[in-house]
Motif scaffolding. Structure first.
Motif, PDB file in Angstrom:
ATOM      1  N   CYS A   1       0.827  -1.214   0.000  1.00  0.00           N
ATOM      2  CA  CYS A   1       0.000   0.000   0.000  1.00  0.00           C
ATOM      3  C   CYS A   1       0.864   1.268   0.000  1.00  0.00           C
ATOM      4  O   CYS A   1       1.676   1.476   0.903  1.00  0.00           O
ATOM      5  CB  CYS A   1      -0.917  -0.009   1.214  1.00  0.00           C
ATOM      6  SG  CYS A   1      -1.796   1.541   1.429  1.00  0.00           S
ATOM      7  N   GLY A   2       0.659   2.087  -1.009  1.00  0.00           N
ATOM      8  CA  GLY A   2       1.463   3.304  -1.153  1.00  0.00           C
ATOM      9  C   GLY A   2       1.231   4.306  -0.031  1.00  0.00           C
ATOM     10  O   GLY A   2       2.140   5.010   0.385  1.00  0.00           O
ATOM     11  N   PHE A   3      -0.006   4.350   0.469  1.00  0.00           N
ATOM     12  CA  PHE A   3      -0.277   5.280   1.578  1.00  0.00           C
ATOM     13  C   PHE A   3       0.518   4.852   2.802  1.00  0.00           C
ATOM     14  O   PHE A   3       1.089   5.675   3.507  1.00  0.00           O
ATOM     15  CB  PHE A   3      -1.775   5.295   1.906  1.00  0.00           C
ATOM     16  CG  PHE A   3      -2.622   5.789   0.774  1.00  0.00           C
ATOM     17  CD1 PHE A   3      -2.755   7.143   0.548  1.00  0.00           C
ATOM     18  CD2 PHE A   3      -3.262   4.905  -0.075  1.00  0.00           C
ATOM     19  CE1 PHE A   3      -3.521   7.607  -0.510  1.00  0.00           C
ATOM     20  CE2 PHE A   3      -4.029   5.350  -1.135  1.00  0.00           C
ATOM     21  CZ  PHE A   3      -4.155   6.707  -1.353  1.00  0.00           C
TER      22      PHE A   3
ATOM     23  N   GLU B   1       3.273   3.056   2.754  1.00  0.00           N
ATOM     24  CA  GLU B   1       4.697   3.259   2.493  1.00  0.00           C
ATOM     25  C   GLU B   1       5.119   4.702   2.732  1.00  0.00           C
ATOM     26  O   GLU B   1       6.241   4.979   3.137  1.00  0.00           O
ATOM     27  CB  GLU B   1       5.039   2.876   1.047  1.00  0.00           C
ATOM     28  CG  GLU B   1       5.025   1.382   0.806  1.00  0.00           C
ATOM     29  CD  GLU B   1       5.498   1.049  -0.601  1.00  0.00           C
ATOM     30  OE1 GLU B   1       6.599   0.530  -0.742  1.00  0.00           O
ATOM     31  OE2 GLU B   1       4.758   1.321  -1.559  1.00  0.00           O
ATOM     32  N   LEU B   2       4.197   5.620   2.458  1.00  0.00           N
ATOM     33  CA  LEU B   2       4.515   7.034   2.648  1.00  0.00           C
ATOM     34  C   LEU B   2       4.186   7.505   4.060  1.00  0.00           C
ATOM     35  O   LEU B   2       4.504   8.625   4.448  1.00  0.00           O
ATOM     36  CB  LEU B   2       3.748   7.893   1.638  1.00  0.00           C
ATOM     37  CG  LEU B   2       4.097   7.663   0.163  1.00  0.00           C
ATOM     38  CD1 LEU B   2       3.146   8.446  -0.731  1.00  0.00           C
ATOM     39  CD2 LEU B   2       5.536   8.073  -0.125  1.00  0.00           C
TER      40      LEU B   2
ATOM     41  N   ARG C   1      -6.577   8.942   4.886  1.00  0.00           N
ATOM     42  CA  ARG C   1      -5.284   8.942   4.224  1.00  0.00           C
ATOM     43  C   ARG C   1      -5.208  10.142   3.318  1.00  0.00           C
ATOM     44  O   ARG C   1      -6.189  10.560   2.713  1.00  0.00           O
ATOM     45  CB  ARG C   1      -4.989   7.656   3.445  1.00  0.00           C
ATOM     46  CG  ARG C   1      -5.927   7.372   2.312  1.00  0.00           C
ATOM     47  CD  ARG C   1      -6.928   6.348   2.803  1.00  0.00           C
ATOM     48  NE  ARG C   1      -7.733   5.783   1.755  1.00  0.00           N
ATOM     49  CZ  ARG C   1      -8.923   6.263   1.391  1.00  0.00           C
ATOM     50  NH1 ARG C   1      -9.376   7.370   1.902  1.00  0.00           N
ATOM     51  NH2 ARG C   1      -9.631   5.624   0.478  1.00  0.00           N
TER      52      ARG C   1
ATOM     53  N   PRO D   1      -1.147  11.733  -1.912  1.00  0.00           N
ATOM     54  CA  PRO D   1       0.159  12.340  -2.190  1.00  0.00           C
ATOM     55  C   PRO D   1       0.215  13.055  -3.540  1.00  0.00           C
ATOM     56  O   PRO D   1       1.101  13.859  -3.779  1.00  0.00           O
ATOM     57  CB  PRO D   1       1.116  11.153  -2.162  1.00  0.00           C
ATOM     58  CG  PRO D   1       0.283   9.966  -2.471  1.00  0.00           C
ATOM     59  CD  PRO D   1      -1.111  10.273  -2.042  1.00  0.00           C
ATOM     60  N   PHE D   2      -0.721  12.745  -4.427  1.00  0.00           N
ATOM     61  CA  PHE D   2      -0.638  13.294  -5.784  1.00  0.00           C
ATOM     62  C   PHE D   2      -1.811  14.188  -6.156  1.00  0.00           C
ATOM     63  O   PHE D   2      -1.644  15.311  -6.579  1.00  0.00           O
ATOM     64  CB  PHE D   2      -0.544  12.154  -6.808  1.00  0.00           C
ATOM     65  CG  PHE D   2       0.604  11.229  -6.579  1.00  0.00           C
ATOM     66  CD1 PHE D   2       1.905  11.695  -6.653  1.00  0.00           C
ATOM     67  CD2 PHE D   2       0.398   9.892  -6.280  1.00  0.00           C
ATOM     68  CE1 PHE D   2       2.973  10.842  -6.440  1.00  0.00           C
ATOM     69  CE2 PHE D   2       1.463   9.031  -6.073  1.00  0.00           C
ATOM     70  CZ  PHE D   2       2.751   9.509  -6.149  1.00  0.00           C
TER      71      PHE D   2
END
Lengths: 167, 626
Positions: B42-44, B46-47, B60, B63-64
């Motif tokens: 999950c990118g959320f 990871e960030l 969440r 990020p973009f």
């Protein structure tokens, strides 16, 4: 003739995690990595959207690449064309940013890039076998299949339901 | 034998290639398979931009997308959410290390009161040294009397509300003064951890920098508090390690012996298992079942603990725990706490292996729970060993496949042992640093993580460092990776640069010093403090650097934080979940230098990571004028 594959959505499976949106933006970044993409300018954009609908449905929406694409007919500068795989694409060199495509799209899945001043949308990830959003979906809500295969699976499931309801 | 490219890219360790190939043959999944199934992660997450701290969410931050949410429901920005999540990780790590320390204080207390079974005070010299440090009278008192006061004093550090933690005062005066000035001199171990949980509750601390400072405070309470207590009291009870030779890697399992693996972290259990395994009655029973004897080996930090005190071989590091069971030769996998994969339960069911949990704090599906208590420690340990011995008959020798890989190693360089190896004083080391024979000192520690080719992060970095005359101190899974590679041998000096090589050869020491388990990073801090004090400078002035090339646990986050808080530049080999916040990223990688005199860096390529550390060491040498 073999049918082209489409991105289909199994709406009952989406949990609204938005992983598809991150994967899409990363796939459309220069670095193609999450940790690189977050620092990039212009900011990489997701081309897939997840809408929430009352009472609690999460619905991923992405360009359907319509056979009779309203955006393509409406584009005043002739920037929108369909490639040999059936993918509807916007030529950013020709796009004048009039947003007519945004206006006519029945799904609202064409975006306006505030930094590049161009329209953007799903390009089906031409460099990948399976689009990034589909690979990223942890629940299998997004699938990349031909229409025949998708509807075949729906029929199978409907048949089972029918048998069950008949007892 | 030729292996699939897919297997070769997972590890640099040939024993892992063999066992992964065996696992594939048996259709058994391992952490590597599960990691692959988890991709993309999950990118959320990871960030670090997802928050589950209240039920208005989960929230969440996008990020973009500019049309995506930029704030949580409460209004928390990515900076706030990332900082909160980061310090909660520190709280988790500091809690784990410190609870380990508390258990040692408990064992010492019970031993001093004569209530424990099988334990004794093995290192009276250390007992007295620590007592003096605490201002506990020693003259004319029995060791039990002194130990009772010491145990109570150590115990009190956890629940203390005010004042300071005694072992933090080992740090140079300048460092302590800085901590006081910043308000990060910890008052009590538990208090700082609890305060993190309070501050990260909905609607409390929403200043990323203020949150991070509290994180550093709790981490100092770990490194210079809970972990140091764990190390020191283990030495009192079980003996301060001295260099000893042993062996490492899965090849230490024996086809014709009852194999017992001790896995986890606290020596309280494993020491007794080692003692019980030497019981003549149990050995003869093992022989009656057809085995040639009882073979105890260790995995993870428990492995480090018993290896450096008894020369018990180390079967492998974190990612090898499942592979050990897959050899089919393990009668019992005995675990206590931390870094034990819950997969071991179902995995053990594929073999005859008994997976035995012992801690009331850590139960596992599919495990046989044989709870361990200090009052009856030796008796319980004997029952556990008995269960293993009885299980030898159930072993299917046709299913056994033990890789032959094993490497000699020299372990057990406690601070005291390092000083002894130097001839009783730090001077030869200081001299070698001044002349440049030793360019600097690195502490390389931490876990395994399938995100990085197993052991490649560790070995790639350590080999590069010693080649450039950087003396490496090592603990935890890094120490085991180095052991397996043969880097913990005096002979490995051949791989070092000319300067380091000459020092190692003169002293008969390896270029990589095994200092113990992950709580024993407190030993590295002690050495750094002693060097800084000898030179009259702060730790942040020293040509030293830290690294955690394959880190994954919350404990590693706490470790990294206390190492940086102590003034040591630290390179992480996997990306921490903070990049979703520009502010937190900036604070950790830049601003921290103006605050605590050190920063974090992230570099996934081990050779480039070494270059960063060497450049830092060179800059510090220049500033010191050496």
């Amino acid at each position: 003739m073999t049918q082209p594959k489409e991105i289909f959505v199994k709406t009952d499976r989406c949990v609204g995690c938005l992983s598809c949106t991150i994967a899409c933006a990363v796939a459309h970044s220069n670095s193609r990595t999450l940790f690189g993409a977050v620092f990039e300018k212009p900011v990489p954009k997701s081309r897939i959207y997840v809408e929430w609908s009352d009472p609690d449905k999460k619905i991923p929406l992405v360009c359907r690449h319509c056979e009779e694409a309203p955006c393509m007919f409406a584009c005043i500068s002739g920037a929108i064309h369909r490639d040999e795989n059936g993918v509807v694409l916007t030529d950013t060199d020709k796009c004048i940013g009039c947003w007519t495509c945004v206006m006519v799209c029945p799904y609202g899945v064409i975006g306006r890039h505030l930094e590049t001043h161009k329209a953007y949308r799903c390009d089906r990830c031409p460099d990948r076998d399976v689009p990034a959003c589909v690979s990223a979906c942890p629940t299998g809500a997004l699938v990349y299949e031909t229409a025949a295969s998708f509807s075949g699976a729906v029929r199978k499931s409907a048949s089972r339901e029918l048998i069950r309801s008949e007892g | 034998m030729a292996y699939d490219e897919k297997i070769l890219e997972k590890s640099i360790d040939p024993s892992v290639h063999k066992m992964l190939s065996r696992a594939a043959e048996l259709h058994i999944e391992t952490a590597w398979d599960r990691y692959e199934k988890m991709l993309p992660e999950c990118g959320f997450g990871e960030l670090g931009v997802c928050c589950r701290n209240c039920n208005m969410g989960p929230c969440r931050i996008s990020p973009f997308d500019d049309h995506g949410p930029k704030k949580g429901v409460c209004g928390a920005t990515a900076d706030i959410i990332v900082a909160r999540n980061l310090v909660r990780m520190i709280a988790g790590g500091a809690a784990a290390h410190s609870d380990h320390g508390r258990d040692l204080a408990h064992t010492l207390l019970m031993t001093a009161e004569g209530k424990s079974s099988g334990y004794e005070i093995k290192d009276e010299v250390k007992l007295k040294t620590l007592a003096v440090e605490y201002g506990i009278p020693v003259d004319g008192r029995t060791k039990e009397e002194i130990a009772l006061d010491l145990a109570k004093a150590a115990y009190a550090e956890f629940g203390k509300q005010e004042g300071f933690i005694q072992f933090t005062r080992r740090a140079p005066e300048k460092r302590v003064a800085l901590w006081k000035k910043l308000g990060i001199d910890p008052r009590g171990i538990d208090r700082e951890i609890v305060e993190i949980m309070h501050r990260t509750h909905i609607g409390v601390d929403n200043d990323p920098v203020n949150l991070i400072l509290q994180g550093l405070k709790a981490s100092i309470a770990d490194g210079w508090g809970g972990s140091a207590i764990a190390t020191e009291l283990s030495d009192v009870l079980f003996g301060t390690p001295v260099p000893v030779r042993s062996q490492s890697n899965l090849g230490v399992l024996k086809k014709d012996h009852v194999n017992i693996i001790v896995h986890g972290h606290e020596p309280v259990l494993s020491e007794m298992v080692v003692a019980a395994a030497g019981d003549p009655g149990l050995v003869s029973q093992a022989e009656k079942t057809g085995a040639k004897g009882i073979n105890v080996v260790g995995i993870c930090c428990t492995g480090n603990e018993v290896c450096m005190r008894h020369g018990i071989p180390m079967a492998g590091n974190f990612l090898q725990q499942e592979l050990a069971v897959i050899t089919g030769a393990v009668e019992a996998m005995i675990v206590d706490v931390q870094c034990i994969m819950p997969s071991l339960g179902p995995l053990s069911e594929c073999f005859h292996t008994k997976f035995i949990s012992t801690s009331p704090k850590a139960k596992f599906p599919g495990a046989l729970h044989m709870e361990f208590h200090e009052e009856k420690a030796l008796g319980i340990a004997k029952e556990i060993v008995q269960a293993a011995v009885d299980n030898y008959r159930s072993r299917d020798q046709d299913k056994v496949m033990i890789p032959e890989d094993k490497t000699e190693c020299m372990v057990g360089f406690s601070t005291e042992a390092v000083v002894r190896a130097l001839g009783g004083t730090l001077d030869p080391l200081l001299e070698a640093v001044k002349t440049g024979k030793i360019r600097g000192i690195a502490g390389v520690v931490g876990c395994n993580n399938p995100k990085i080719k197993h052991d490649h992060g560790h070995i790639g970095l350590v080999e590069e460092l010693i080649k450039h005359d950087v003396l490496v101190t090592s603990t935890g899974c890094n120490a085991m990776a180095c052991a397996k590679r043969g880097l913990l041998l005096p002979e490995a000096a051949e791989q070092a640069g000319e300067g380091l090589k000459s020092v190692c050869q003169a002293l008969g020491i390896p270029p990589v010093l095994h200092m113990g388990s992950c709580v024993d990073i407190s030993r590295i801090l002690t050495v750094c403090a002693a060097i800084a004090n000898a030179l009259g400078v702060d730790i942040s002035d020293l040509p030293v650097a830290g690294a955690a090339p394959e880190w994954m646990s919350e404990k590693a986050v706490s470790i990294g934080s206390y190492v940086v808080s102590s003034g040591i530049f630290t390179v992480l080999g996997t990306v921490p979940p903070v990049l979703g916040s520009p502010v937190v990223t900036e604070v950790l990688t830049r601003t921290a230098n103006d605050v605590v005199g050190a920063t974090f860096a992230v570099e996934t390529d081990p050779v480039k990571a070494a270059a960063l550390m060497i450049a830092h060491i060179d800059a510090k040498r220049k500033a010191l004028g050496v």
